[in-house]
Design an enzyme around this catalytic site. Sequence first.
Site, PDB file in Angstrom:
ATOM      1  N   PHE A  66       0.882  -1.160   0.000  1.00 19.90           N
ATOM      2  CA  PHE A  66       0.000   0.000   0.000  1.00 19.90           C
ATOM      3  C   PHE A  66       0.925   1.216   0.000  1.00 19.90           C
ATOM      4  O   PHE A  66       1.291   1.748   1.051  1.00 19.90           O
ATOM      5  CB  PHE A  66      -0.929  -0.025   1.215  1.00 19.90           C
ATOM      6  N   ASP A  67       1.325   1.612  -1.208  1.00 22.59           N
ATOM      7  CA  ASP A  67       2.480   2.484  -1.350  1.00 22.59           C
ATOM      8  C   ASP A  67       2.314   3.848  -0.697  1.00 22.59           C
ATOM      9  O   ASP A  67       3.296   4.431  -0.223  1.00 22.59           O
ATOM     10  CB  ASP A  67       2.823   2.661  -2.831  1.00 22.59           C
ATOM     11  N   TYR A 109       9.322   0.862  -8.579  1.00 22.15           N
ATOM     12  CA  TYR A 109       8.397   1.529  -9.492  1.00 22.15           C
ATOM     13  C   TYR A 109       8.542   3.046  -9.441  1.00 22.15           C
ATOM     14  O   TYR A 109       8.841   3.620  -8.385  1.00 22.15           O
ATOM     15  CB  TYR A 109       6.944   1.177  -9.147  1.00 22.15           C
TER      16      TYR A 109
END
Length: 598
Positions: free
Chosen positions: A240-241, A325
């Site tokens: 849950f970035d 990412y």
Amino acid sequence: FVVDLSSSTVIDSKTLDPGVQPMFTPEDCELAEIIVQSSSKVAEILKERYGITDMSRVACDPWSVHFASDEDVELTKWNKDSNVPARLVQTFLYYRQDGDDMQDNHYAHPIDVLPVVDLNARQVITVGGLDRPAPKIPTDSVNYHRDLVKTNTYLETSWRNDTLAALDVVQPDGPSFRVSDGHLVEWQKWSFRVGFNYREGLVLHDVCFDGRPIVHRASLVEMAVPYGDPYPPHQRKCAFDVGDYGLGYCANSLELGCDCLGHIHYFDAALSDVAGNGQVKKKAICMHEEDQGILWKHVEYRNGHNESRRSRELVISSIATVVNYEYLFYWRLRQDGMIDFEIKLSGELSTNLPSVTEDEIGHTTHGTLVAPGVNAQIHQHMFCARLDMAVDGSKNTVSEVDVVCKPYNDMTNPYGNVFQAEETILDSEKNAIRHADMTKARSWKISNASGRTNNVNKKATAYKLLPFTRGPAQPLMLVDPSSTVAKKGAFARAHLWVTPYVDEERYPAGEYTPQGDGSVGLVDWTANDRSLVAEDVVLWHAFGVCHVPRVEDFPVMPCESTGFTLKPDNFFDGNPTIDIAPDKNDASKLAKACCTSS
């Protein structure tokens, strides 16, 4: 604690439940890697299985530990001599094969070993992935770094010959926007304030057009990233970035001429480190103008007269690197009153070795081989934007608008050609839990509920939320509804949720996502089924990308986009760009061997 800085006093405090964990700071992530690289236990395992003796070449990607089962929860209680629950980080390991520093694309060399670290105890508490014979670490060089492209095993090893000619974005008169008071921006009838914090990153405040309020506050408040690989230890792979790492903490310092082109205005961000010391992240936000082609055009075919205007947008952007990412966030304000929010995804795939089962059957079942022996697992990126709306004032009502086909009827549809827009007011929280439907051109309208109406048609002034205007329409979260990730990421069960504004209702998966279960989040709030008619409403819009990896996504992923639009609907009395004067760009030139100009 809530502190009054002017008086240096604590004005409020709250006691948290045992085991509640704050987000992982950059210092926490660095500490996790140091603990693993310094672990004699991990060093012995890697030496025995792979002959690796230089731990500085082992990259340890820090991930929060998703509790997929009761056994995972028990990891927090590993230390029977302590009443302090463990603060867990799992580290996916990779080997840096080439280069003298960190240039090598280590995701081309995944290791099957997964240490789990307790940051409180500062030690490795368990190591997963040891229940199989040591597989071979892939050795092909698959690099994107400018210094190591020449080492590639099968990809290009030199730059392409047909070099692009220069394309410069030049504004000889400077930009058209104005910045005052540090954060107040004015441009083409727009005004707003730029904000930034450690968790959400970029935030827009008090967005107005020609002095009329539209959005009180807009930001991205959560992101669930479930991976679809059931083979241990990857059942715990989910992030849950926003809540786990913080988009502000992970924000880049942007680079002129690379991340942003043209006449740029940067905003610095004030943050604090893990010890509470103030620090400045330079160039965390970029603002610039972009040409976006034709805004509107019509030619009177009878005499050939042409009227057209070019479109320009004001772009406010920020970029965050969350381990592997990159997330590129763009708020785009248009001259016609539209607001676009676009997210571009790039960076590197989080790779792994195929499982024993996949090795036995000869192909991967939950991912794609993106390089020889290198698997990239299927996953999703489910975002949630929080839109505190204020269309011509704080009292708004939300409705759903569908375009539907009407059946034949002798009186109302005798030729069968009728289709029309039908509007349904979303009067309560449970009724406002909605899914996008492209087959009905579904949109959600936010209308003024204080009597402000359009001068032409007398309808309430409004804006509408259009989903998936950037990139293709995508599904909601695809995991089983009974799974723990589905509970924690429950905001991704629907594309739209609406709540009345409450100060404490800020994050849809809860205030504390590391080792959390999603309690006290969007599902709990909306269970109250509060009224939404003529209220100060907050829209929670879930959208995302389902990523089935391609070979072309490796070693670094070309940008993929998703996003939405807020579009005026009866807000203006007509096209609001009629007052844009005609203009011709005299700097444009004909290419060689092109037609002659008349």
